[in-house]
Structure formats: C-alpha cells, structure tokens
Design an enzyme around this catalytic site. Structure first.
Site, PDB file in Angstrom:
ATOM      1  N   GLY A   1      37.031  39.185  41.869  1.00  0.00           N
ATOM      2  CA  GLY A   1      36.379  38.996  40.524  1.00  0.00           C
ATOM      3  C   GLY A   1      37.300  38.164  39.936  1.00  0.00           C
ATOM      4  O   GLY A   1      38.923  37.929  40.865  1.00  0.00           O
ATOM      5  N   ASN A   2      37.583  37.714  38.531  1.00  0.00           N
ATOM      6  CA  ASN A   2      38.687  37.914  38.008  1.00  0.00           C
ATOM      7  C   ASN A   2      38.730  38.784  36.927  1.00  0.00           C
ATOM      8  O   ASN A   2      37.597  39.487  36.211  1.00  0.00           O
ATOM      9  CB  ASN A   2      38.877  36.607  37.928  1.00  0.00           C
ATOM     10  CG  ASN A   2      37.730  35.565  36.888  1.00  0.00           C
ATOM     11  OD1 ASN A   2      37.224  35.731  35.792  1.00  0.00           O
ATOM     12  ND2 ASN A   2      36.810  34.953  38.009  1.00  0.00           N
ATOM     13  N   ARG A   3      39.590  38.475  35.831  1.00  0.00           N
ATOM     14  CA  ARG A   3      39.194  39.273  34.519  1.00  0.00           C
ATOM     15  C   ARG A   3      38.907  38.868  33.222  1.00  0.00           C
ATOM     16  O   ARG A   3      38.837  39.125  32.037  1.00  0.00           O
ATOM     17  CB  ARG A   3      40.941  39.129  33.503  1.00  0.00           C
ATOM     18  CG  ARG A   3      41.915  40.011  34.610  1.00  0.00           C
ATOM     19  CD  ARG A   3      43.368  40.402  33.885  1.00  0.00           C
ATOM     20  NE  ARG A   3      44.393  40.871  35.437  1.00  0.00           N
ATOM     21  CZ  ARG A   3      44.205  42.050  35.652  1.00  0.00           C
ATOM     22  NH1 ARG A   3      43.599  43.193  35.233  1.00  0.00           N
ATOM     23  NH2 ARG A   3      45.320  42.403  36.511  1.00  0.00           N
TER      24      ARG A   3
ATOM     25  N   ALA B   1      34.150  31.992  34.413  1.00  0.00           N
ATOM     26  CA  ALA B   1      35.431  31.489  35.140  1.00  0.00           C
ATOM     27  C   ALA B   1      35.189  31.586  36.305  1.00  0.00           C
ATOM     28  O   ALA B   1      35.056  33.204  36.756  1.00  0.00           O
ATOM     29  CB  ALA B   1      36.514  33.121  34.575  1.00  0.00           C
TER      30      ALA B   1
END
Ligand code: CTP
Length: 217
Positions: free
Chosen positions: A21-23, A90
C-alpha cells in the site's frame, strides 16, 4: 453537475493477511467530495481504504474498494455518465503477480516478490473522454516537477493537473494542509499557497467549475 472522484490509496494483496500500500490518507479527495457537494454537485466517490468517515452530505455516494482493479471497475462504470472526473487517488502502479491463498511462511533470508503493472485508471479512461467531459489529475513529483506534471497532463488527457509539492513542509501525504500548483493544457501555472486541505478543496472546486464552464461555453 455530476462528478467522479477517486481518493485514497489502493491495497494490493500479497496473501490473506498482507498487502502492498502507500501512505495516502484520502484527506484531499474527501475534502474535494465535500466541496463539490457543497455547491450542489452529485459526487461518486470511489475510495481506497482510509480511516475517514463517509462524507455526511447526501450528494456524495461513497463506494469503498481495495485494489486498483476494483477502483478501475467502479470508475469505468460511472465515467461515461458524469461531467467531470477527478483522479485524486494514489493508485499502486504495481501489484504482486501472485496472491497466496495461505499466509506466506517465513523461509530463507531473503524473499523476492514479482510485481506486475496495474491498470492506469486515469490514462485508460482518458482515452474515452468525450469533448463535453473534463478530467483533472493529481501528480506527486520530486524532481523537474513542472515538466513531469505537464507531460503527465498530456499523457493522461487531463484538462488540469494538480501538482503536489513534496518539498514544502506541511504539504502532501498525511498532513491537514497542502500547497499545490495547478497546470493547464496551455502551460499556465496557478499557485495555491499552503492552506488547510478543506479550504484548498473549495478553491480547487471553484477553479475546476470555472474552467469546465469556459471550455463548454
Ligand atoms: N493514476 C491512476 N491510475 C494509476 C496510476 C495513477 O488513475 N494506476 C492517476 C492518479 O490518480 C493521478 C495521476 O494518475 O491523478 C498521476 O499519478 P502518478 O502516480 O503521479 O502517475 P504515474 O503515472 O504513476 O507516474 P509516476 O511514474 O510518476 O509514478
């Protein structure tokens, strides 16, 4: 006025308990959904996993997804029938090639993952954009920001692109404030000073609606 808005990160599963995943927190996307609804627009908000509550305004219809592929399928179903597309998510560019059905057990000192490319939601839908539709993208760049954002605007057939600055304290992922520049197809750059994402969302919505009306006057 009907809006399609993608927001938040995507989670790409590795096994039943792990993901890539990402932030992204989804704050900018959710603030945009609220700001569009505040001026009476109907919003389909397609959101990756975030900790935010669903927008309270009944003009916002929220669909929660996990992966890029799921986000694409929901967005593609809605896209033909809306006026403006805003891609604030994102999206993970790659996903694990294989998703293990059982938890991956620890073995050996290294583990190599093979990733395969995900669908580019904005670029794929961009190829289907009709003359009366309007598309807005986001970009996060660390070098040659303006040049990269301008190239992305043309590659993905955006009418406007919102460039997030990572160099500025208090801007971007995880913060409640953001500082952006908006680029158009003519190469014009509009700078927005550091401000609360909720305030910025209202300013961006005003700009998007003005440009949309001008393009279709
Ligand atoms: N985007 C998308 N689907 C993807 C990747 C990106 O819809 N699979 C959208 C984002 O929501 C954003 C824009 O495309 O509006 C630009 O995203 P970004 O990650 O900056 O672009 P990339 O094409 O992934 O380029 P980079 O090589 O810089 O990561």
């Amino acid at each position: 006025m009907r809006i399609l808005l993608t927001a938040g990160p995507t989670y790409e599963p590795l096994d039943p308990v792990r993901f890539l995943g990402n932030r992204s927190t989804g704050k900018m996307g959710y603030a945009l959904a609220e700001a569009f609804a505040a001026v009476g627009a109907t919003v389909t908000l397609v959101s990756g996993p975030v900790a935010l509550p669903a927008p309270a305004n009944l003009l916002v219809r929220l669909t929660r997804v996990e992966t890029a592929q799921q986000m694409f399928e929901v967005a593609a179903a809605v896209a033909p029938a809306v006026d403006i597309w805003v891609f604030a998510a994102a999206v993970a560019d790659y996903r694990p090639a294989d998703v293990a059905t059982e938890k991956i057990k620890k073995a050996g000192d290294t583990l190599t993952l093979t990733l395969v490319k995900n669908v580019d939601i904005a670029a794929t839908l961009g190829q289907t954009k009709r003359a009366e539709q309007f598309s807005v993208g986001f970009a996060l760049e660390t070098t040659d920001e303006l040049a990269h954002a301008q190239a992305k605007l043309h590659r993905k057939n955006f009418d406007l692109i919102v460039l997030n600055s990572l160099r500025d304290a208090g801007a971007g992922f995880g913060h409640d404030t953001n500082k952006v520049a908006v680029l158009d197809r003519a190469g014009q750059v509009l700078n927005f000073e550091l401000q609360a994402k909720t305030t910025l969302a209202h300013a961006l919505v005003a700009l998007i609606l003005t440009r949309f009306s001008t393009a279709h006057a």
